[in-house]
Design a protein around this motif. Structure first.
Motif, short mmCIF file in Angstrom:
data_model
loop_
_atom_site.label_atom_id
_atom_site.label_comp_id
_atom_site.label_asym_id
_atom_site.label_seq_id
_atom_site.Cartn_x
_atom_site.Cartn_y
_atom_site.Cartn_z
N ARG A 167 20.86 27.82 25.05
CA ARG A 167 20.74 27.31 26.42
C ARG A 167 21.92 26.43 26.79
N MET A 168 22.34 25.57 25.90
CA MET A 168 23.48 24.70 26.16
C MET A 168 24.75 25.55 26.29
N VAL A 169 24.96 26.47 25.37
CA VAL A 169 26.15 27.32 25.39
C VAL A 169 26.18 28.16 26.66
N ALA A 170 25.04 28.74 27.04
CA ALA A 170 24.99 29.55 28.26
C ALA A 170 25.30 28.69 29.49
N GLY A 171 24.85 27.45 29.51
CA GLY A 171 25.17 26.55 30.61
C GLY A 171 26.66 26.25 30.69
N ILE A 172 27.28 26.02 29.54
CA ILE A 172 28.73 25.78 29.50
C ILE A 172 29.48 27.02 29.98
N LEU A 173 29.08 28.19 29.49
CA LEU A 173 29.75 29.43 29.90
C LEU A 173 29.54 29.71 31.39
N ALA A 174 28.37 29.37 31.93
CA ALA A 174 28.12 29.55 33.36
C ALA A 174 29.04 28.64 34.17
N ALA A 175 29.15 27.39 33.77
CA ALA A 175 30.03 26.44 34.47
C ALA A 175 31.49 26.90 34.36
N PHE A 176 31.88 27.36 33.19
CA PHE A 176 33.24 27.88 32.97
C PHE A 176 33.51 29.08 33.89
N SER A 177 32.53 29.96 34.02
CA SER A 177 32.68 31.14 34.87
C SER A 177 32.88 30.76 36.33
N VAL A 178 32.12 29.80 36.81
CA VAL A 178 32.26 29.35 38.20
C VAL A 178 33.60 28.63 38.38
N ALA A 179 33.96 27.76 37.44
CA ALA A 179 35.24 27.04 37.53
C ALA A 179 36.41 28.03 37.53
N THR A 180 36.33 29.04 36.70
CA THR A 180 37.38 30.05 36.64
C THR A 180 37.45 30.84 37.94
N ALA A 181 36.30 31.17 38.50
CA ALA A 181 36.27 31.89 39.78
C ALA A 181 36.98 31.06 40.85
N LEU A 182 36.66 29.78 40.92
CA LEU A 182 37.24 28.91 41.94
C LEU A 182 38.73 28.66 41.71
N ALA A 183 39.13 28.46 40.45
CA ALA A 183 40.52 28.10 40.15
C ALA A 183 41.47 29.29 40.21
N PHE A 184 41.00 30.48 39.83
CA PHE A 184 41.91 31.60 39.67
C PHE A 184 41.64 32.79 40.60
N HIS A 185 40.48 32.84 41.22
CA HIS A 185 40.12 34.01 42.02
C HIS A 185 39.65 33.64 43.42
N GLY A 186 40.19 32.56 43.96
CA GLY A 186 39.74 32.08 45.26
C GLY A 186 40.34 32.79 46.46
N ALA A 187 41.33 33.65 46.23
CA ALA A 187 41.96 34.38 47.35
C ALA A 187 41.08 35.58 47.71
N LEU A 188 39.99 35.30 48.40
CA LEU A 188 38.99 36.34 48.66
C LEU A 188 39.45 37.42 49.62
N GLY A 189 40.58 37.22 50.30
CA GLY A 189 41.15 38.25 51.15
C GLY A 189 41.78 39.38 50.35
N ASP A 190 42.12 39.11 49.10
CA ASP A 190 42.66 40.11 48.18
C ASP A 190 41.47 40.79 47.50
N GLN A 191 41.32 42.09 47.67
CA GLN A 191 40.14 42.79 47.17
C GLN A 191 39.97 42.62 45.66
N ASN A 192 41.08 42.64 44.91
CA ASN A 192 40.99 42.45 43.46
C ASN A 192 40.44 41.07 43.12
N GLN A 193 40.94 40.04 43.81
CA GLN A 193 40.46 38.68 43.56
C GLN A 193 39.01 38.52 44.01
N PHE A 194 38.66 39.17 45.09
CA PHE A 194 37.28 39.17 45.59
C PHE A 194 36.33 39.71 44.52
N ILE A 195 36.72 40.83 43.92
CA ILE A 195 35.90 41.44 42.87
C ILE A 195 35.80 40.51 41.66
#
Length: 139
Positions: free
Chosen positions: A82-110
């Motif tokens: 449960r703790m590990v999954a929570g850390i990985l979930a937070a990491f996934s959201v942080a990575t989405a925001l930091a590296f894939h925020g250009a939602l106008g680019d279809q690849n980044q959107f995906i």
């Protein structure tokens, strides 16, 4: 005489016990494979982190490597799941925001919504735990 929906060798209990392990392996695969790829090309990853404007790219690389490899392995094993999954979930959201925020680019959107979907699956693991076939269940 009615027949059972599952043969005796595959009772619902056994199938239900196995599914969380299969799910954990499926979710963890992307983290472990990404961590291995980072190990194979650290310069490229550090450059990507630096190009995104984040500070201390070497530290970011080390943190990402630790989260992906140790977290992915712990998730597969069902260790402190449960703790590990929570850390990985937070990491996934942080990575989405930091590296894939250009939602106008279809690849980044995906990639952005892939990370959000992974976080959603990981939150299911936070809510329901590792299941019977895990190190957590043995403790």
């Amino acid at each position: 005489m009615a027949t059972a929906p599952f043969p005796a060798a595959a009772t619902p209990t056994m199938v239900q016990s196995a599914l969380p392990l299969v799910g954990r392996i499926g979710i963890a695969a992307i983290f472990v494979l990404s961590g291995i790829a980072k190990l194979a090309a650290p310069g490229a990853t550090i450059g990507y982190i630096a190009a995104s404007g984040l500070p201390l790219p070497q530290l970011g690389f080390a943190i990402a490597l630790l989260v992906e490899l140790a977290g992915g392995t712990a998730l597969i094993l069902g260790y402190r799941t449960r703790m590990v999954a929570g850390i990985l979930a937070a990491f996934s959201v942080a990575t989405a925001l930091a590296f894939h925020g250009a939602l106008g680019d279809q690849n980044q959107f995906i990639h952005f919504f892939k990370n959000i979907a992974m976080a959603g699956g990981l939150l299911q693991v936070v809510a329901f735990g590792a299941g019977a076939w895990s190190l957590d269940a043995r403790r």
